[in-house]
Design an enzyme around this catalytic site. Sequence first.
Site, PDB file in Angstrom:
ATOM      1  N   LYS A  13       0.779  -1.403  -0.069  1.00  0.00           N
ATOM      2  CA  LYS A  13      -0.105  -0.127   0.034  1.00  0.00           C
ATOM      3  C   LYS A  13       0.749   1.224   0.053  1.00  0.00           C
ATOM      4  CE  LYS A  13      -1.765  -0.575   4.340  1.00  0.00           C
ATOM      5  NZ  LYS A  13      -1.164  -1.677   4.813  1.00  0.00           N
ATOM      6  N   ARG A  88      -8.128   1.982  10.530  1.00  0.00           N
ATOM      7  CA  ARG A  88      -7.647   0.643  10.889  1.00  0.00           C
ATOM      8  C   ARG A  88      -8.501  -0.052  11.732  1.00  0.00           C
ATOM      9  NH1 ARG A  88      -1.738   1.069   9.805  1.00  0.00           N
ATOM     10  NH2 ARG A  88      -0.552  -0.656   9.722  1.00  0.00           N
ATOM     11  N   ARG A 127      12.377  -6.414   3.124  1.00  0.00           N
ATOM     12  CA  ARG A 127      12.009  -4.741   3.370  1.00  0.00           C
ATOM     13  C   ARG A 127      13.136  -4.051   3.896  1.00  0.00           C
ATOM     14  NH1 ARG A 127       5.906  -2.717   4.136  1.00  0.00           N
ATOM     15  NH2 ARG A 127       6.049  -2.953   6.346  1.00  0.00           N
ATOM     16  N   ARG A 163      12.969  -2.429   9.782  1.00  0.00           N
ATOM     17  CA  ARG A 163      11.916  -1.934  10.762  1.00  0.00           C
ATOM     18  C   ARG A 163      11.936  -2.954  11.882  1.00  0.00           C
ATOM     19  NH1 ARG A 163       6.809   0.420   7.847  1.00  0.00           N
ATOM     20  NH2 ARG A 163       5.691  -0.663   9.366  1.00  0.00           N
ATOM     21  N   ARG A 174       1.010  -8.312  13.841  1.00  0.00           N
ATOM     22  CA  ARG A 174       0.423  -7.600  13.087  1.00  0.00           C
ATOM     23  C   ARG A 174      -0.582  -7.894  12.342  1.00  0.00           C
ATOM     24  NH1 ARG A 174       5.199  -4.697  10.385  1.00  0.00           N
ATOM     25  NH2 ARG A 174       3.573  -3.271   9.309  1.00  0.00           N
TER      26      ARG A 174
HETATM   27  P1  AMP Z   1       2.209   1.075   9.291  1.00  0.00           P
HETATM   28  O1  AMP Z   1       3.499   1.611   8.940  1.00  0.00           O
HETATM   29  O2  AMP Z   1       1.181   1.502   8.117  1.00  0.00           O
HETATM   30  O3  AMP Z   1       2.405  -0.598   8.942  1.00  0.00           O
HETATM   31  O4  AMP Z   1       2.063   1.152  10.623  1.00  0.00           O
HETATM   32  C1  AMP Z   1       3.128   0.905  11.636  1.00  0.00           C
HETATM   33  C2  AMP Z   1       2.543   0.900  13.096  1.00  0.00           C
HETATM   34  O5  AMP Z   1       1.964   2.134  13.452  1.00  0.00           O
HETATM   35  C3  AMP Z   1       1.488  -0.132  13.111  1.00  0.00           C
HETATM   36  O6  AMP Z   1       1.458  -1.593  13.514  1.00  0.00           O
HETATM   37  C4  AMP Z   1       0.535   0.504  14.323  1.00  0.00           C
HETATM   38  O7  AMP Z   1       1.170   0.231  15.637  1.00  0.00           O
HETATM   39  C5  AMP Z   1       0.842   1.969  14.121  1.00  0.00           C
HETATM   40  N1  AMP Z   1      -0.414   2.612  13.243  1.00  0.00           N
HETATM   41  C6  AMP Z   1      -0.158   3.002  12.102  1.00  0.00           C
HETATM   42  N2  AMP Z   1      -1.397   3.724  11.682  1.00  0.00           N
HETATM   43  C7  AMP Z   1      -2.349   3.163  12.723  1.00  0.00           C
HETATM   44  C8  AMP Z   1      -3.826   3.401  13.025  1.00  0.00           C
HETATM   45  N3  AMP Z   1      -4.540   3.803  11.962  1.00  0.00           N
HETATM   46  N4  AMP Z   1      -4.290   2.773  14.094  1.00  0.00           N
HETATM   47  C9  AMP Z   1      -3.579   2.222  15.003  1.00  0.00           C
HETATM   48  N5  AMP Z   1      -2.363   2.363  14.748  1.00  0.00           N
HETATM   49  C10 AMP Z   1      -1.564   2.632  13.692  1.00  0.00           C
END
Ligand code: AMP
Length: 231
Positions: A13, A88, A127, A163, A174
Amino acid sequence: MRCVFLGPPGVGKGTQAELMAGRYGITKISTGDMFRDAITTKSEIGLRAKAFMDAGHLVPDSVVIGLVEERLSRGDLGQGFVLDGFPRTVPQAEALEEILARKGQSLDAVVLFQAPEEEIIRRISGRLYCPICQKLYHKTSSPPPTGPDGEPQCACGGKLVQRKDDRPETVRERLKVYWKETAPLADYYRAKGLLITVDATGSVEKVAQQLRDQLFLGRAHDHSQVERGDR
Ligand code: AMP
């Protein structure tokens, strides 16, 4: 264009959101990037989010919603926005609708990126991430440039790392959280006639083309056809 990109972690995404932002003048808003920035600068939000992120859990709705509301209130959204990683949860989706309604706006489309779980795990394990500019690479499918020392390096010169939440045990958590909390949003948006599905297993360019066809050939506004990708 105002849209949301949905899909499991590692499905691509973020890469597609970045491409779309660069090509069409749409602003990419990634809550994950915002939290990582906040952690780097040690802001209060960063301090609150870190433990949740490191464990592969979601940051509480109230924190995320406040962050997104503030971001959407800025007048720098160009031709619109693509939300990568937000909403989310169903309460986040409801809050987004309210935030936009207060501005007299609504979403044009919600794109669900789909790929088999083994492909997702393969992608995440290769990644590489730049903590300076947030860019993501993949060891094989989107390899980074080579630095003067012969090691992979970001185009901005930053040192690439994995990461913390891309480690296998956190990825498993996750994915669990995704299926429980986020996957139900597909039905939520399908019921509103906004959902488009995209097969995310091909190359970055192939997926981008599928996305472009569905979003920009008028189909995203024609709610009778938005689920073309399902057929
Ligand atoms: P991402 O880079 O989108 O995979 O986000 C990394 C982490 O940030 C996620 O695993 C959550 O811990 C937190 N996070 C990002 N966006 C959200 C969201 N909309 N709601 C809750 N936690 C979020």
